[in-house]
Write a protein that holds these residues in place. Structure first.
Motif, PDB file in Angstrom:
ATOM      1  N   ALA A  60       0.876  -1.287   0.082  1.00  0.00           N
ATOM      2  CA  ALA A  60      -0.056   0.188   0.028  1.00  0.00           C
ATOM      3  C   ALA A  60       1.013   1.023  -0.007  1.00  0.00           C
ATOM      4  CB  ALA A  60      -1.050   0.024   1.041  1.00  0.00           C
ATOM      5  N   GLU A  61       2.075   1.179   0.555  1.00  0.00           N
ATOM      6  CA  GLU A  61       2.885   2.463   1.025  1.00  0.00           C
ATOM      7  C   GLU A  61       3.506   2.570  -0.653  1.00  0.00           C
ATOM      8  OE1 GLU A  61       4.391   0.600   4.403  1.00  0.00           O
ATOM      9  OE2 GLU A  61       4.036   2.847   5.597  1.00  0.00           O
ATOM     10  N   ALA A  62       3.978   1.397  -1.119  1.00  0.00           N
ATOM     11  CA  ALA A  62       4.522   1.380  -2.613  1.00  0.00           C
ATOM     12  C   ALA A  62       3.708   1.912  -3.430  1.00  0.00           C
ATOM     13  CB  ALA A  62       5.063  -0.122  -2.766  1.00  0.00           C
ATOM     14  N   ALA A  63       2.353   1.574  -3.367  1.00  0.00           N
ATOM     15  CA  ALA A  63       1.316   2.137  -4.430  1.00  0.00           C
ATOM     16  C   ALA A  63       1.143   3.622  -4.197  1.00  0.00           C
ATOM     17  CB  ALA A  63      -0.057   1.471  -4.079  1.00  0.00           C
ATOM     18  N   ASP A  64       1.443   4.152  -3.001  1.00  0.00           N
ATOM     19  CA  ASP A  64       1.152   5.682  -2.765  1.00  0.00           C
ATOM     20  C   ASP A  64       2.672   6.180  -3.373  1.00  0.00           C
ATOM     21  OD1 ASP A  64      -0.936   5.205  -1.340  1.00  0.00           O
ATOM     22  OD2 ASP A  64       0.165   5.421   0.678  1.00  0.00           O
ATOM     23  N   ALA A  65       3.643   5.703  -3.231  1.00  0.00           N
ATOM     24  CA  ALA A  65       5.021   6.392  -3.660  1.00  0.00           C
ATOM     25  C   ALA A  65       4.936   6.382  -5.366  1.00  0.00           C
ATOM     26  CB  ALA A  65       6.203   5.363  -3.308  1.00  0.00           C
ATOM     27  N   TRP A  66       4.562   5.121  -5.756  1.00  0.00           N
ATOM     28  CA  TRP A  66       4.384   5.080  -7.450  1.00  0.00           C
ATOM     29  C   TRP A  66       3.300   5.828  -7.944  1.00  0.00           C
ATOM     30  CZ3 TRP A  66       8.266   3.225  -9.742  1.00  0.00           C
ATOM     31  CH2 TRP A  66       9.014   2.127  -9.161  1.00  0.00           C
ATOM     32  N   GLU A  67       2.186   6.287  -7.221  1.00  0.00           N
ATOM     33  CA  GLU A  67       1.180   7.178  -7.531  1.00  0.00           C
ATOM     34  C   GLU A  67       1.812   8.573  -7.837  1.00  0.00           C
ATOM     35  OE1 GLU A  67      -3.443   8.227  -6.594  1.00  0.00           O
ATOM     36  OE2 GLU A  67      -2.217   7.255  -5.200  1.00  0.00           O
ATOM     37  N   VAL A  68       2.675   8.893  -6.785  1.00  0.00           N
ATOM     38  CA  VAL A  68       3.383  10.283  -6.741  1.00  0.00           C
ATOM     39  C   VAL A  68       4.202  10.514  -8.161  1.00  0.00           C
ATOM     40  CG1 VAL A  68       5.044  11.783  -5.879  1.00  0.00           C
ATOM     41  CG2 VAL A  68       3.303  10.580  -4.279  1.00  0.00           C
ATOM     42  N   LEU A  69       4.835   9.344  -8.183  1.00  0.00           N
ATOM     43  CA  LEU A  69       5.702   9.165  -9.563  1.00  0.00           C
ATOM     44  C   LEU A  69       4.766   9.320 -10.817  1.00  0.00           C
ATOM     45  CD1 LEU A  69       8.382   6.676  -8.526  1.00  0.00           C
ATOM     46  CD2 LEU A  69       8.708   9.280  -9.102  1.00  0.00           C
TER      47      LEU A  69
END
Length: 173
Positions: A29-38
């Motif tokens: 879930a945290e990885a998804a947040d980081a990828w979403e920012v990118l």
């Protein structure tokens, strides 16, 4: 950061490292947040969107696993374990209605269990013989009722005993 890197490029690189680290740690879930920012930063980069989709799918799968474990714990009667698992689901998917409803149901069950059998006030009920009598009351409630009516319970007028004395009514013919 080299002297030719712009602050935006440095941020992008740091965000990529962060997203990859979260993925390796299983924190999808945290990885998804980081990828979403990118993805928001560089909408045209297909690799970012692909990584975002993968991370979101894994986070949903993780939430499904926690939901299954929560339901199993609840069926076993392990309310604490179920609550923990439902909270994990909500951590991964904050808008998950089923997990939120289940947590509310667990809380209602705990409240029901904790208040089961406790009297909250003096009530009247039918007893054998046709008369109406005061229902049993915990000692604390009886003394509180006596104090509220201005009666002394241990010594004095005995008004508390009179107030709480069972009422005898004639049986209807």
């Amino acid at each position: 950061m080299s002297s030719t890197d712009t602050p935006l490029a440095a941020f992008e690189r740091a965000q990529q490292e962060r997203a990859l680290q979260f993925t390796q740690q299983g924190r999808h879930a945290e990885a998804a947040d980081a990828w979403e920012v990118l993805v928001l930063l560089r909408p045209g980069v297909v690799a970012y969107q692909d990584r975002l989709d993968q991370a979101q799918a894994r986070a949903e799968a993780d939430a499904g696993d926690h939901l299954r474990r929560a339901e199993q714990a609840r069926r076993r009667g392990d309310l604490d374990g179920a609550q923990t698992q439902y909270l994990h689901v909500l951590q991964l998917q904050p808008g998950h209605a089923q997990a939120a409803d289940a947590l509310r149901a667990i809380e209602r069950e705990r409240n029901r269990r904790s208040y089961l059998g406790r009297f909250s006030r003096v009530t009247l009920g039918k007893r054998g013989g046709g008369g109406t009598e005061a229902a049993p009351v915990a000692k604390g409630a009886a003394s509180a009722a006596g104090r509220a009516n201005g009666a002394e319970t241990d010594k004095g007028s005995g008004r508390a005993a009179e107030v709480l004395k069972p009422l005898k009514r004639p049986s209807p013919p």
